[in-house]
Design an enzyme around this catalytic site. Structure first.
Site, mmCIF file in Angstrom:
data_model
loop_
_atom_site.group_PDB
_atom_site.id
_atom_site.type_symbol
_atom_site.label_atom_id
_atom_site.label_comp_id
_atom_site.label_asym_id
_atom_site.label_seq_id
_atom_site.Cartn_x
_atom_site.Cartn_y
_atom_site.Cartn_z
ATOM 1 N N SER A 70 -20.107 40.374 30.724
ATOM 2 C CA SER A 70 -20.136 38.908 30.684
ATOM 3 C C SER A 70 -19.933 38.338 29.288
ATOM 4 C CB SER A 70 -21.463 38.395 31.245
ATOM 5 O OG SER A 70 -22.540 38.831 30.443
ATOM 6 N N LYS A 125 -29.032 31.934 32.706
ATOM 7 C CA LYS A 125 -28.236 31.663 31.503
ATOM 8 C C LYS A 125 -28.186 30.165 31.198
ATOM 9 C CE LYS A 125 -25.342 35.777 32.107
ATOM 10 N NZ LYS A 125 -23.997 36.307 32.392
#
Length: 816
Positions: free
Chosen positions: A695, A738
């Site tokens: 990611s 996140k």
């Protein structure tokens, strides 16, 4: 009726009975079960009316009658055909009358007789008979040898039979006539009536001796075998018998002292407990079997304790004890709202379970798995569910368990063995349908003692756990009524087979607003009470709690927030104890006075003011985190250095980002030959923390593009996403964590893969309203949105939705 006596002593009289005259007609008395031989004195009991009449009429007169054995001893009134033809003429020596009108008669055999003709049958038998004389050959040496052998055999027989007096051996030696010796020996043998009658009817003395020696040899062989077996058993059991006698004596002494028989009462108590436990048939059979063993085992034996402990476990388990579920949906909702703020998905799932349970009583309980960062309330949520249902609550921490026996128990062959923790928890709960929470299921280990995760496969399968078998109990126990809940921080360590048995419910980190509400409703009142300030009216302002959340904690859960609130309460308690005034409220300005200098502050603007620094978003077991990726350029020759404790996947992402930037060099305004005379160094700070996962691909690409183009990245932008060599941005996992981490760090704009747009549904509306979400399909869009003076990328308004092409893939980034 004449019955065979027990324990009577028989003896001979030295008298020549061959000269005694016997009549030709006899009153005949039938005998049952005995045969009386000539020259022998024998008692028997007369009780039948016909026999009593015979004794009354004949006994007092001539005192000589005939005795004949019945062919069928069970026949009460035999006919003439029911008697043997060979009998014995006897004379009555003595009669003794009993109160029940029966008569005991002592007779002496005079001669063998053969009944030839019955002349009367009522009221008793009368028959003609002839005297039978023994046939014996004169000077027959074989008879003498048989005579001597019979004496020897009979002496051996007397020595083996404890109830026969030794004087019989001397008496046998003194008898000179072979026929008379045979009759004497036969009278002392406990043999069948048929064999005795055969000896009585054998007139030839030689044949009689041969038959008797064969019978006597058989009896001696049986006696010797019995003595041999008895001797062996006596040797083996001598110690146990001695202990038994001593225990019997001890029991008698205890009874004499008034102490009672505690062992008997113990067995009776266990027997009652087994009856009251209402076990299923298989368990009841095992309990009864062990109880019988316990009766036979002495209390001093080590095995006694093992068996007693096993029975105690069986009777103490709640085989048939259940608590009634509280299926009031409104009440359950009220309890869940009281104990936990938000967590709407979890609450909805629990209410669905209650609704199904209300409609179908025998439904199998689901296996729910709460997954989320530490401190998000997974364990306390299980306790609230138990309170809402009205069930007993059992918590089993699986963290660090490496022994399979902790789950399934130890075999009883081991010293100190116990059932597994599942059975122990059920006994402690006292019901067979508690709420059982298996904490930290992702922390299970495996070593040479087995794999506990594999042992849980049967426990957590509703189709199998109705017959769960613990190694210690060795009988099945029904776990289908138990509501199992499990908790975990991450799913990856859980074996696929075990994960497949559970319904996963994720508990992501809390937003700042949620933390404010939870602190006001739960944490602050709890800490005021625990620190002796429960009676005070101290109030924490929202600004004070927000200051603690932003400047002193950085977590997805609530544990550190609770600790910091506890620190403030302790400071106030100490000041009050020393005579200071208790404050009415705690404001944001007071926090630094109690907690010291802030630990966390926003460094995004400072860290990203230079080129080559990009802000990324990462997922960790503790929630989301922001991370910085720094790139620098130096003179060299095509070198790419990667540092910061990076995993293989993240290194590959850096190489893919480098290849993409080189392919887009001209479009980004970078000299095409920049890599020929340069070395590139990419570093991710906090190098002691391992980092991995795809990611960070877009963040690496943005960092390299910023470095080589000389354009800095906007300080309020963070990003996440996986890239391909073609420049496509792929979806990643952990979006909610996140996004919340970016908000905590002061980020205003977040760049996300377009295929993660649907994940925004899990993010609270107030958070979506504060942040600007930019969804991208290519790295070119990322650079246009992130680099200063770049083109404006397509921006999606906060909270807007779009079509989703594919499901989001889970992130593998690990920072802790």
């Amino acid at each position: 009726m004449a019955d065979k006596p027990k324990g009577e002593k028989r003896f001979d009289i030295e008298e020549d009975l061959s000269k005694v005259e016997v009549p030709d007609v006899f009153a005949v008395l039938p005998l049952r079960g005995i045969v009386i031989f000539p020259n022998q004195i024998h008692p028997f009991l007369v009780s039948r009316p016909s026999s009593l009449k015979l004794i009354e009429d004949v006994g007092q007169a001539q005192k000589i009658i005939a005795l004949a054995a019945q062919r069928n001893p069970e026949e009460e009134t035999p006919g003439a055909d029911g008697l043997y033809r060979y009998g014995t003429a006897v004379r009555i020596l003595k009669m003794l009358r009993y109160p029940d009108h029966s008569v005991r008669v002592l007779v002496q055999g005079i001669a063998r007789i053969e009944l030839t003709d019955f002349i009367q049958t009522e009221p008793y038998f009368v028959a003609r008979a002839t005297r039978v004389v023994d046939r014996v050959a004169a000077d027959d040496k074989e008879i003498e040898a048989l005579h001597a052998h019979l004496v020897s055999q009979f002496s051996k027989f007397v020595s083996l039979v404890p109830y026969l007096p030794d004087e019989l051996q001397v008496m046998a030696m003194q008898v000179r006539e072979a026929g008379r010796l045979a009759d004497m020996v036969a009278s002392y043998l406990k043999i069948a009536v048929e064999e005795s009658q055969d000896l009585l009817g054998t007139v030839d003395v030689r044949s009689r001796l041969e038959k008797l020696i064969a019978i006597l040899g058989r009896e001696i062989e049986l006696l010797e075998l019995g003595h041999k077996i008895q001797s062996q058993v006596q040797t083996e059991l001598n110690k146990n018998q001695r202990e038994y006698y001593l225990r019997q004596q001890l029991k008698a002494i205890q009874k004499e002292l008034g102490e009672g028989d505690s062992r008997t009462s113990e067995i009776d108590e266990l027997e009652k407990k087994i009856e009251d436990a209402k076990m299923p048939p298989e368990a009841r059979k095992a309990a009864d079997k062990e109880l019988e063993r316990l009766r036979m085992i002495p209390p001093e034996s080590a095995e006694h304790t093992v068996v007693r402990t096993y029975i105690d476990w069986l009777v103490s388990l709640p085989w048939s004890v259940s608590t009634e579920d509280n299926l009031d949906i409104a009440n359950a909702r009220k309890v869940l709202d009281e104990d936990h703020y938000d967590l709407e998905k979890i609450k909805e799932r629990i209410l669905e379970f209650l609704a199904v349970r209300k409609l179908k009583k025998d439904t199998k309980g689901p296996i729910l798995c709460f997954v989320g960062p530490p401190g998000t309330g997974k364990t306390s949520l299980g306790r609230s569910i138990a309170r809402a249902l009205g069930r007993k609550f059992v918590r089993l921490s699986l963290g660090g368990i490496r022994d399979e026996a902790e789950i399934r128990g130890h075999r009883r062959t081991y010293i100190g063995s116990l059932p597994g923790r599942i059975i122990q928890g059920l006994r402690n709960a006292g019901s067979n349908n508690p709420l059982f929470i298996l904490d930290e299921v992702d922390k299970l280990g495996a070593d040479f003692r087995g794999d506990p995760a594999s042992a849980l496969l049967e426990v957590l399968d509703p189709e199998q756990n109705n017959s769960f078998s613990d190694h210690y109990l060795d009988v099945p126990f029904d776990l289908s009524k138990v509501l199992f809940l499990t908790t975990a921080n991450i799913l990856d360590p859980i074996p696929p087979a075990l994960r497949d048995r559970m319904e996963v419910l994720e508990l992501p980190g809390y937003t700042e607003e949620e933390k404010l509400q939870i602190a006001e409703r739960h944490l602050i009142p709890k800490q005021l009470e625990e620190n002796g300030l429960g009676d005070s009216q101290i109030k924490f302002t929202d600004g004070a709690v927000a200051e603690i959340i932003r400047s002193y904690t950085r977590e997805a859960g609530l544990r550190n927030l609770e600790r910091e609130i506890a620190r403030v309460c302790r400071k106030i308690a100490r000041a009050t104890s020393e005579g200071g005034a208790m404050p009415a409220q705690i404001t944001a300005e007071d926090i630094s006075r109690y907690l010291g200098m802030p630990r966390f502050f926003s460094e995004v603007a400072e860290r990203t003011s230079e080129t080559g620094v990009a802000t990324g978003l990462a997922w960790t077991p503790n929630g989301g985190e922001i991370m910085f990726i720094e790139s620098t350029r130096m003179a060299g020759q095509k070198g790419l250095t990667l540092t910061g404790s990076l995993g293989d996947v993240m290194k590959e992402s850096a190489q893919a980002a480098m290849s993409y930037v080189r392919s887009r060099a001209e479009r980004l305004g970078i000299p095409p030959d920049f890599f020929e005379k340069s070395d590139i160094h990419v570093h991710v700070p906090a190098g002691a923390i391992p980092k991995d996962g795809p990611s960070a691909g877009v963040t690496l690409a943005a960092s390299l593009a910023s470095l080589l183009s000389g354009r800095p990245i906007r300080s309020d932008v963070a990003m996440t996403g996986e890239i391909t060599l073609r420049g496509k941005v792929m979806p990643v996992g952990g979006i909610k964590e996140k996004v919340l981490a970016a908000r905590r760090a002061g980020i205003k704009t977040i760049i996300l893969p377009r295929r993660n747009e649907r994940d925004l549904e899990d993010i609270p509306a107030e958070v979506r309203g504060e942040l600007k979400m930019i969804f991208v399909d290519t790295v070119d869009e990322v650079l246009a949105a992130a680099l200063v003076n770049g083109e404006t990328a397509r921006a999606t308004p906060p909270g807007a939705g779009a079509a989703v092409e594919a499901a989001a893939a889970p992130s593998r980034t690990v920072l802790h």
